[in-house]
Every structure is written in C-alpha cells, then in structure tokens.
Design an enzyme around this catalytic site. Structure first.
Site, short mmCIF file in Angstrom:
data_model
loop_
_atom_site.label_atom_id
_atom_site.label_comp_id
_atom_site.label_asym_id
_atom_site.label_seq_id
_atom_site.Cartn_x
_atom_site.Cartn_y
_atom_site.Cartn_z
N ASP A 181 -8.07 -41.48 -74.24
CA ASP A 181 -9.13 -42.66 -73.18
C ASP A 181 -10.65 -42.08 -73.38
O ASP A 181 -10.35 -41.29 -73.35
CB ASP A 181 -8.43 -41.79 -71.25
CG ASP A 181 -8.87 -42.91 -70.73
OD1 ASP A 181 -8.54 -44.11 -70.56
OD2 ASP A 181 -9.57 -42.58 -69.97
N GLU A 265 -7.42 -47.43 -77.13
CA GLU A 265 -7.83 -48.86 -76.65
C GLU A 265 -8.38 -49.52 -77.85
O GLU A 265 -9.26 -49.29 -78.09
CB GLU A 265 -8.40 -48.83 -75.19
CG GLU A 265 -7.16 -48.12 -74.24
CD GLU A 265 -7.97 -47.97 -72.62
OE1 GLU A 265 -7.76 -48.45 -71.77
OE2 GLU A 265 -8.76 -47.10 -72.50
N CYS A 335 6.56 -43.47 -63.42
CA CYS A 335 7.34 -45.01 -63.45
C CYS A 335 7.17 -46.29 -64.24
O CYS A 335 7.96 -47.18 -63.17
CB CYS A 335 7.36 -45.18 -61.49
SG CYS A 335 6.09 -45.30 -60.66
N ASP A 361 -7.93 -40.42 -66.17
CA ASP A 361 -8.05 -40.49 -67.86
C ASP A 361 -7.06 -40.40 -68.13
O ASP A 361 -6.84 -40.10 -69.16
CB ASP A 361 -9.65 -39.56 -68.01
CG ASP A 361 -10.67 -40.34 -67.31
OD1 ASP A 361 -10.47 -41.90 -66.53
OD2 ASP A 361 -11.61 -39.87 -66.98
#
Length: 397
Positions: A181, A265, A335, A361
């Site tokens: 990230d 990303e 989750c 992060d």
C-alpha cells in the site's frame, strides 16, 4: 536484458558550451517537427520521419548552427518524436521548453562510441564532435554499449549508457507473496506489517528552499541574479530527487528479492494529482488543500516506486500484479465488511462489524494482497482483465 548505467561527466568549458548548443538544437528540431506534424494533420495530410529527416538535412544549408550538431542526435530526436506521436497522438505530445526542459540528446550508434577506463575513479568516452570526455567511474559498465544519452540535471552533466548485460530474466523465486500500500503518511506499508518511509528534505533545506523561492519572486526576469538563484534551487531539488530515487530503488529491490509476487494498486497518479482550481465558470473548492495533497503524493514517489518494482522484478524472479484500488482502505481484512466509518483516522482502522483493529495502511495492504491472489488464481495478469472463475473441484473416482 537492457539496463542503464549513469555517471557524472566532467566537461571542459568548451565541451559544456557545445553540449548546450546541441541540446538547444535538439529542442528546436523537436518543436519544429511537432508543429509541422500538427499543421499537416490539421489539413488532413501526414508527414513522417523520412520526409522530416530529408527536410532537416536541407535546412542545414541555411542554418549553420543546425549543421554544427551531430547528425545522429538530430535524427534520433525526430525518431523519438515519431514514436511519441504514434503512442500518445500528435496533439497530445508536449513542446520542449527551454525553461522547463533540461538539455538532453542521444547518440544511437554504438560504432561511434568508445569507452576506456583511465584510472580507478575515472573513465572516458569518445562522442561524435565532442571528442574524449571524462566521467566518474563509480561502477563497471557490465555489458555491451547500445546507445548513450547526455543530459543535464541540477546544473551538472551526466551520461547514461544503455548496455546489454547478457543476462536473461530470472526464474520465479518461489517466495511468499506480499501486498503493498502506497501512502502519504507512510510511503510503503506491506501486508506482513513492514513499513518504510523517509524524509527527502531536511528542515534546513526546506527553510533555504523557501528563502530562495522568495528571492526568485522578487528578482527581475532575465537578470544574472535570477539565473543564479534558479541554479541554486535546481541543485537543491536535484539532491532531493537523488534521495527519492535511492529510496524507491532500495525498497523495490527489497520487496522483489524477498517475495515472489508483489501486488500493488493500479493508481492513476496523474489524475490523482490534477489541480482542483476548475474554471472561471465553475471554480473548484478547497484548492489550496488539494494542492498540498498533490505535493505530498508526488513527494513520496508513487510512480517511481512502481517503475522500480517492475524493473527489479526481472532481476529477482518476482511478479508485479496491479489490482483496482477501490475500497481497499475501507474494507476489513478480517471479515470483509466495507464501510467508510471503518477507517477512523489516517493510521487507525477499526471494523464496525467485528471489532478488528489494525494499522489502516497494513489493513489496506492485506486487502490488496487478497485481490491480487484472486486475480492470479483466475489466471488474469492485471487489473481490468476478464473475471474468469476457477474450475470446480471434481471428486476422484
């Protein structure tokens, strides 16, 4: 593989003056060629490299300064222009400004280039019409020279050798995957909790840079003092860029060396750092805040890190996978609950559904890794590819 080697040049005063002239000639050839291509396109015609090179050869009879520059550097400039126009479109290619673009030119033919090592710290290279030029020998070339680029950065001249090292791309190293990230508060955070950041500008340099910028704003354009102030700012910014380059190179080497798959990303940095000032009819809001965010993003070197990762992955046997960035910072890695309220602050993530708490992060990096593993599991190679499903498991008969 092709790789680059960059060294600091030691021009004589005469060679430096001639290099400035060659850089100006290449800039004029680029701008003239681009304007000619646009004029042809406006009337529905087309002109290519061959015709432009022929016209440039004829123009040397009327412009002696154009004939002084090496022919191969001018021809290479036209080749680069043609490649840029084919890739981006004629009307999207930018002009080369004398104020914003530093002098740069390339010698494409290795037959006209000779490299010798003079001593432990110095080497020399023979370039057309420049003769023998000394440079700092900080590392071996490590291969056969394919072409040479001479450029000016921060008031100093450098030479970049494109060499063929004779090595093949490394085989997959088989090491565990990792998600990365890229952030503003912390430059790099990984899914296994490793973080790396660095300040590229010291406090004293920031104060000095602000003082120099204030001096520049008060000085008259075209004056000698303004030129001296611009040179000081350029040298200071060059040191900052060197630190950023060192940071992204070291980080990329560490990530690709220790991991067989690096997931990042697919950020559109150019769009993310666009100005928010808007137009006269529709002025933007919070323009100053957006400008500060843009500076912070660019200062962390997001684009440079991705380029360094893709380069180092070839040598270290790793793969780089890009995934869509949507909702990676709002989704719980434990989750899967996604909500804007999950991220309490820049550094704290607390899931509203299951109560999972972690560094924001690191949590985002885990989501990035999960998306990357899902992409590679379906057989895709990057973001935006087809969403294939894995074949169902069959029971053994």
């Amino acid at each position: 593989m092709l790789t680059g080697r960059r060294y600091l040049l030691a021009f004589t005063p005469g060679q430096e003056t001639f290099a400035e002239l060659v850089g100006d000639a290449c800039r004029m050839v680029w701008n003239t060629g681009l304007e000619q291509r646009r004029a042809y396109r406006r009337r529905g015609a087309f002109i290519g490299y061959v015709e432009q090179a022929r016209q440039m050869a004829e123009a040397k009879k009327d412009f002696p300064w154009l004939a002084e520059a090496p022919s191969h550097t001018l021809q290479q400039t036209l080749r680069d222009l043609e490649k840029a126009c084919k890739t981006h479109g004629t009307f999207k290619v930018r002009w080369r400004s004398k104020r914003k673009n530093a002098p740069s030119f390339r010698f494409p033919d290795p037959k006209h280039i000779a490299v010798e090592r003079v001593s432990r710290r110095w080497g020399r290279v023979r370039l057309p019409k420049l003769g023998w030029v000394r440079f700092r020998w900080t590392r071996p070339l490590g291969g056969m020279v394919r072409n040479v680029t001479v450029l000016k950065d921060g008031g100093r001249w450098y030479i970049s050798f494109c060499v063929e090292d004779g090595l093949a791309e490394s085989t997959p190293n088989g090491k565990p995957p990792v998600g990365v990230d890229r952030g503003v508060a912390v430059a790099v955070a990984t899914s296994d909790g490793w973080m790396r950041d660095r300040e590229f500008v010291t406090l004293g340099e920031a104060v000095r840079l602000k003082r120099l910028q204030q001096q520049l704003a008060r000085q008259r354009k075209g004056s000698a003092r303004r030129s001296a102030t611009k040179a000081k700012i350029g040298r200071l910014n060059a040191r900052v860029r060197a630190r950023r380059t060192d940071f992204v190179a070291w980080t990329a080497n560490r990530l690709t060396r220790d991991h067989g798959l690096v997931v990042v990303e697919d950020l559109k940095v150019k769009n993310m750092t666009a100005s928010a000032k808007g137009t006269l009819e529709q002025p933007g809001s919070r323009v100053r805040q957006k400008a500060g965010l843009n500076r912070s993003i660019l200062a962390k070197g997001w684009g440079g890190l991705l380029a360094a990762l893709e380069h180092k992955a070839r040598c270290n046997g790793s793969r780089i996978v890009r995934v869509p960035p949507a909702y990676t910072s709002q989704t719980c890695a434990a989750c899967g609950h996604c909500a804007p309220d999950n991220r309490e602050s820049q550094a704290v993530f607390r899931c509203r559904a299951c109560g999972h708490q972690a560094n924001a992060d690191v949590n985002a990096a885990k989501n990035i890794l999960a998306a990357g593993l899902a992409v590679t599991g379906r057989g895709d190679l990057a973001a935006g590819r087809s969403a294939k499903r894995q074949p169902p498991e069959t029971e053994a008969v």
